[in-house]
Motif scaffolding. Sequence first.
Motif, PDB file in Angstrom:
ATOM      1  N   THR A 437     -13.701 -28.205   7.854  1.00  0.00           N
ATOM      2  CA  THR A 437     -12.889 -27.881   9.064  1.00  0.00           C
ATOM      3  C   THR A 437     -12.178 -26.726   9.220  1.00  0.00           C
ATOM      4  N   SER A 438     -11.091 -26.505   9.926  1.00  0.00           N
ATOM      5  CA  SER A 438     -10.927 -25.178  10.641  1.00  0.00           C
ATOM      6  C   SER A 438     -10.042 -24.759  10.129  1.00  0.00           C
ATOM      7  N   SER A 439      -9.924 -23.478   9.952  1.00  0.00           N
ATOM      8  CA  SER A 439      -8.357 -22.480   9.650  1.00  0.00           C
ATOM      9  C   SER A 439      -8.505 -21.284   9.888  1.00  0.00           C
ATOM     10  N   PRO A 440      -7.805 -21.669  11.510  1.00  0.00           N
ATOM     11  CA  PRO A 440      -7.314 -20.068  12.311  1.00  0.00           C
ATOM     12  C   PRO A 440      -6.279 -19.855  12.248  1.00  0.00           C
ATOM     13  N   ASP A 441      -5.953 -18.638  12.408  1.00  0.00           N
ATOM     14  CA  ASP A 441      -4.397 -17.659  12.026  1.00  0.00           C
ATOM     15  C   ASP A 441      -4.668 -16.581  12.790  1.00  0.00           C
ATOM     16  N   THR A 442      -3.475 -16.297  13.338  1.00  0.00           N
ATOM     17  CA  THR A 442      -3.390 -15.279  14.250  1.00  0.00           C
ATOM     18  C   THR A 442      -2.194 -15.097  14.682  1.00  0.00           C
ATOM     19  N   GLN A 443      -1.561 -13.548  13.529  1.00  0.00           N
ATOM     20  CA  GLN A 443      -0.606 -12.989  13.376  1.00  0.00           C
ATOM     21  C   GLN A 443      -0.053 -11.192  14.149  1.00  0.00           C
ATOM     22  N   TRP A 444       0.499 -11.255  14.388  1.00  0.00           N
ATOM     23  CA  TRP A 444       1.220  -9.915  14.953  1.00  0.00           C
ATOM     24  C   TRP A 444       1.852  -9.189  13.455  1.00  0.00           C
ATOM     25  N   LEU A 445       1.819  -7.756  13.123  1.00  0.00           N
ATOM     26  CA  LEU A 445       2.107  -7.545  12.168  1.00  0.00           C
ATOM     27  C   LEU A 445       2.437  -6.135  12.075  1.00  0.00           C
ATOM     28  N   PRO A 446       3.753  -5.741  12.574  1.00  0.00           N
ATOM     29  CA  PRO A 446       4.762  -4.374  13.351  1.00  0.00           C
ATOM     30  C   PRO A 446       5.077  -4.192  11.452  1.00  0.00           C
ATOM     31  N   GLY A 447       4.290  -2.539  11.986  1.00  0.00           N
ATOM     32  CA  GLY A 447       5.401  -2.057  10.695  1.00  0.00           C
ATOM     33  C   GLY A 447       6.050  -0.414  11.326  1.00  0.00           C
ATOM     34  N   LEU A 448       6.699   0.084  10.355  1.00  0.00           N
ATOM     35  CA  LEU A 448       7.673   1.337  10.191  1.00  0.00           C
ATOM     36  C   LEU A 448       7.556   2.237   9.424  1.00  0.00           C
ATOM     37  N   THR A 449       7.508   3.450   9.160  1.00  0.00           N
ATOM     38  CA  THR A 449       7.168   4.884   8.359  1.00  0.00           C
ATOM     39  C   THR A 449       8.560   6.106   9.035  1.00  0.00           C
ATOM     40  N   VAL A 450       8.996   6.058   8.690  1.00  0.00           N
ATOM     41  CA  VAL A 450       9.797   7.310   8.575  1.00  0.00           C
ATOM     42  C   VAL A 450       9.943   8.333   7.295  1.00  0.00           C
ATOM     43  N   GLY A 451       9.325   9.631   7.856  1.00  0.00           N
ATOM     44  CA  GLY A 451       9.871  10.865   7.097  1.00  0.00           C
ATOM     45  C   GLY A 451      10.008  11.978   7.203  1.00  0.00           C
ATOM     46  N   TYR A 452      11.345  12.342   6.523  1.00  0.00           N
ATOM     47  CA  TYR A 452      11.879  14.192   6.651  1.00  0.00           C
ATOM     48  C   TYR A 452      11.947  14.966   5.350  1.00  0.00           C
ATOM     49  N   GLN A 453      11.766  15.944   5.896  1.00  0.00           N
ATOM     50  CA  GLN A 453      11.123  17.131   5.316  1.00  0.00           C
ATOM     51  C   GLN A 453      12.610  18.121   5.176  1.00  0.00           C
ATOM     52  N   LEU A 454      13.989  16.951   4.459  1.00  0.00           N
ATOM     53  CA  LEU A 454      14.905  17.401   4.316  1.00  0.00           C
ATOM     54  C   LEU A 454      15.076  19.094   4.214  1.00  0.00           C
ATOM     55  N   ALA A 455      14.493  19.608   2.951  1.00  0.00           N
ATOM     56  CA  ALA A 455      14.363  20.915   2.235  1.00  0.00           C
ATOM     57  C   ALA A 455      13.163  20.926   2.288  1.00  0.00           C
ATOM     58  N   PRO A 456      12.535  22.339   1.812  1.00  0.00           N
ATOM     59  CA  PRO A 456      11.609  22.638   1.417  1.00  0.00           C
ATOM     60  C   PRO A 456      11.249  21.840  -0.460  1.00  0.00           C
ATOM     61  N   ALA A 457      11.424  21.731  -0.980  1.00  0.00           N
ATOM     62  CA  ALA A 457      12.030  20.679  -1.905  1.00  0.00           C
ATOM     63  C   ALA A 457      11.912  19.184  -1.885  1.00  0.00           C
ATOM     64  N   TRP A 458      12.938  18.726  -1.171  1.00  0.00           N
ATOM     65  CA  TRP A 458      12.927  17.667  -0.670  1.00  0.00           C
ATOM     66  C   TRP A 458      12.208  16.932   0.739  1.00  0.00           C
ATOM     67  N   PHE A 459      12.030  15.901  -0.018  1.00  0.00           N
ATOM     68  CA  PHE A 459      11.556  15.077   0.843  1.00  0.00           C
ATOM     69  C   PHE A 459      11.363  13.897   0.991  1.00  0.00           C
ATOM     70  N   LEU A 460      12.910  13.006   2.107  1.00  0.00           N
ATOM     71  CA  LEU A 460      12.897  11.234   2.314  1.00  0.00           C
ATOM     72  C   LEU A 460      12.140  10.683   2.840  1.00  0.00           C
ATOM     73  N   TYR A 461      11.728   9.572   2.449  1.00  0.00           N
ATOM     74  CA  TYR A 461      11.178   8.195   3.452  1.00  0.00           C
ATOM     75  C   TYR A 461      11.665   6.928   2.960  1.00  0.00           C
ATOM     76  N   ALA A 462      11.417   6.519   3.931  1.00  0.00           N
ATOM     77  CA  ALA A 462      11.454   4.927   3.856  1.00  0.00           C
ATOM     78  C   ALA A 462      10.386   4.066   4.480  1.00  0.00           C
ATOM     79  N   ASP A 463      10.074   2.661   4.415  1.00  0.00           N
ATOM     80  CA  ASP A 463       8.825   2.866   5.769  1.00  0.00           C
ATOM     81  C   ASP A 463       9.571   0.384   5.270  1.00  0.00           C
ATOM     82  N   MET A 464       9.017   0.071   6.655  1.00  0.00           N
ATOM     83  CA  MET A 464       9.084  -1.485   6.077  1.00  0.00           C
ATOM     84  C   MET A 464       6.974  -2.101   6.931  1.00  0.00           C
ATOM     85  N   GLN A 465       6.978  -3.557   6.641  1.00  0.00           N
ATOM     86  CA  GLN A 465       5.840  -3.434   7.228  1.00  0.00           C
ATOM     87  C   GLN A 465       5.499  -4.639   6.827  1.00  0.00           C
TER      88      GLN A 465
END
Length: 688
Positions: A437-465
């Motif tokens: 038996t053979s089980s081939p699989d091919t996948q494209w796996l995108p990702g995106l991350t966003v990081g924002y240093q809003l102020a010296p004390a505050w860091f915001l982030y979001a990601d999807m993958q």
Amino acid sequence: MKYNKIASALAVILAGKFAYAADQTIVVTGNVLGDSRAEEVKTWAGSRTVISNDQLQKGANRTLDDALQRVPGVKIQDETGTGVLPQIAVRGLYDSRSGRAQILEDGIPLALAPYGQEGMSLFPVTFSTIDRIDVVRGGAAVQYGPNNVGGVINLISKPIPVKWENEIGERATFYGKGRNLWDTYLRTGGMLNDDFGLQVEANQVKGSSFREHSDSKVQNFRVRTLWNINEDTTLNLSYQYYDAHADLAGALSTADYLSDRHQSTRPYDDYDGHTKRYSAVYNQQLGSLGFIDSAEFNWMFFGHDSDRDFHVGMSKTSGQNFNPALPADIVQNSPRNFKVWGTEPRISLDVDGDKVNQRWIIGGRFVSEKVDYQVRQQTLATGVTTVTRDWSFDDKAWAGYISNAVKLFDDTLTITPGMRYENVSEKYVDKTSGQRTSSPDTQWLPGLTVGYQLAPAWFLYADMQKSLRPAQVTQIVKGGDVSSELAWNYETGVRYTPMDNLSLHAGLYRIDYKDQISYDSTSDSYLNIGRTRHQGVELEGFWSPAAVDGLKLHAGYAYLQAEQRNGVNRGKDVPYASRTQLTLDGSYEWRGTTLSLASYYFSKSFADAANSVSENSTGSVGEMPSYWVWNTQVSRDLYKSGSTVMNGYIGVNNLFNRDYWFRGVDTSPWGRQPAPGRSVTAGVSVKF
């Protein structure tokens, strides 16, 4: 090269981390996890926790299992009390032998087969050899795959020191009734000259755990070298031999558990594992190339020759299943041999512009896996052994990935799109019937991350993958409607660090799983329970009050809703997932003595997709209890003179001797699997 430059090169250990030149400027490297230090968590665009060496050594941890319990979203089913066979789940993603956790050591996959056998039925790591642990629950999927739905757990080895150093350690855990576990650790290493470093480690864990039939013996030997070929080029080599044997006490019937939770009714159950592992990491700083301001080339090669075997007593009366209430008629064993190697070249490029800075990472990986899988059954009455299954697997996987971190607004905003390509070919043959038996699989796996240093004390982030988990050897063997699993992960969160002694994190996540495979203990097979959704909130805080010198506090909270989204069990919880987790721990240092107190709480969970509350007669289904466990430890430097330091400690785990159990743990899918009761651990180590 002077010692300050040697120290710079030492930072580029096996995973390929940030290196610091003599002028303290950062040299670009392609490893997105960096040096896996707590400082790097502050600007990581995803959920992430680093367990420091100080927390490992002084936090009342018997094993790595104990240490990982402090991380929000991580749940451990402690089967043995020795750390030999961990059962790690992240965000409710449970599979036998930590099969849904991407576990690395120094950036190199630890799984027996990174694609076809991701479960850790051989865990070639011992507690004494680890310096710190990096738990990345989001934002790393493009570079680290497959099986990264729940993130990445990177175990960092003790580094080669600049000056030669020796270490001798002995620790013992006492469970009562003469059941003791001894851990002996020896290390020697350092720089032999300006260009070459060497470190040798030997670790033996021997004795028994908290139950009858729990004798264990683990031997772990490792040699690592560092060669500074020139100021821009390093080569790291590693060779490890690991050998483990463990008697498995197994699950108990309800009546036997209530009678004596320390007993064992599984005299034939045991485990053996052996591996020879090797790796090489070549790192070349390329400097500036035309419009490219800085570049680095990294090439990693890894491989191992491993085998493992479980013996399990089974009953004909229950249809050759693992019923702890019935005596064994058959002993089944499942020897497997793995010959695996992989190679991964990677290049990273920094381009600095007037308004936009960019970092490109481009890499690829090839992995070859050859797995021999047998199942044998010996009838105890006659002594006759028959081979009931003889399979061979030949897996090959190609992967490529690219990401571009674009930095805007004076580097305060970083947007990193990326793409990973996976091409997996799993071929297997039944040597008995000749079926292929053979089980081939091919996948494209995108990702995106966003990081924002809003102020010296505050860091915001979001990601999807998007993440992939190929069909596993065990799933294929046991049959059922199984195929590759796919999932989309989403995260968003904020870190608040107003001062050096205070750090707070709040994050939300959601995982949409397609074709999730779940083990069904009643039928002893894997079923495709279809779409699931894991979503929740994770909170974590670290605080060292300025008014109380030496006090460090940590708290974590996780709420998880892991829900089946289709079929007859739509709307019910995913098996083994606790909705609520709470972690509280802290330490206080006074006049050279450190007192730590740590605890973790997990709410109730279910053992089957139907969420059965009542326990049936075989113990294959039924609600599992909540539990709150407290641990404490006292540590102190007993002697100091020059470079010689002697440290001693004593700790108590499960301080209040809480009785609780698990269910559905691999070779014991039926019955109650007792968790470790109260134990006392004492240790001493000398560095010189």
